[in-house]
Design a protein around this motif. Sequence first.
Motif: not given
Length: 188
Positions: A107-122, A130-133, A169-175
């Motif tokens: 099965e193909s993953a057909s990737p379009s991007g790779i990003y470091k996971f970010e979050s302020k959530n506890e 070392d978690l990526f999207l 996709l993009i992470y918006i720090d403010k939100f």
Amino acid sequence: GVEEYPPTSQDLNNYYGKIIKINKSNKKSSIVSLGHRNPQGLYYDEVKNKILENEHGPSGGDEINQILQNGNYGSPIVFYGRANHETKASTHQELGFIEPIKFFTPESASPSGIYKFESKNEKFLNIKTDLFLMSSLAPESLFFLKFNSDLDKLINVEKVYIEDRIRDLIYIDKFDTYVMALESTPAI
């Protein structure tokens, strides 16, 4: 007879199928790695000084690679996917090339991007290291990729079905939120 030329991604005289480095001050460029088929995502981890890349393979065989200086990733000489019957080797390493960290087949993953996971959530503080999207097109999914600390092995892959092709996709720090650019709908 017909003269044989090296496959374009293996030819050091051009930049096709390569990851290149460009010095912004003097505009000089150099090849970082070669043997790539169709790179889609690239992430540079400044803290670890590591580069992660994902690319499309032929009929499956999409890859996630850690990019090493002067590394050769084998395309189009060796690859995974349904077209692998054209090669004489069962692995990249057998022919002296760098193995992908992960390949997706049949099965193909057909990737379009790779990003470091970010979050302020506890609730994510303990797991986000070392978690990526990885966004994808054909499977219309978002992949959660948990790497080891050297970013050279995948510990876990989870696929979440989004029901649309994810172009970016993009992470918006403010939100403390991710925004996805969806292709089929189109929508954000």
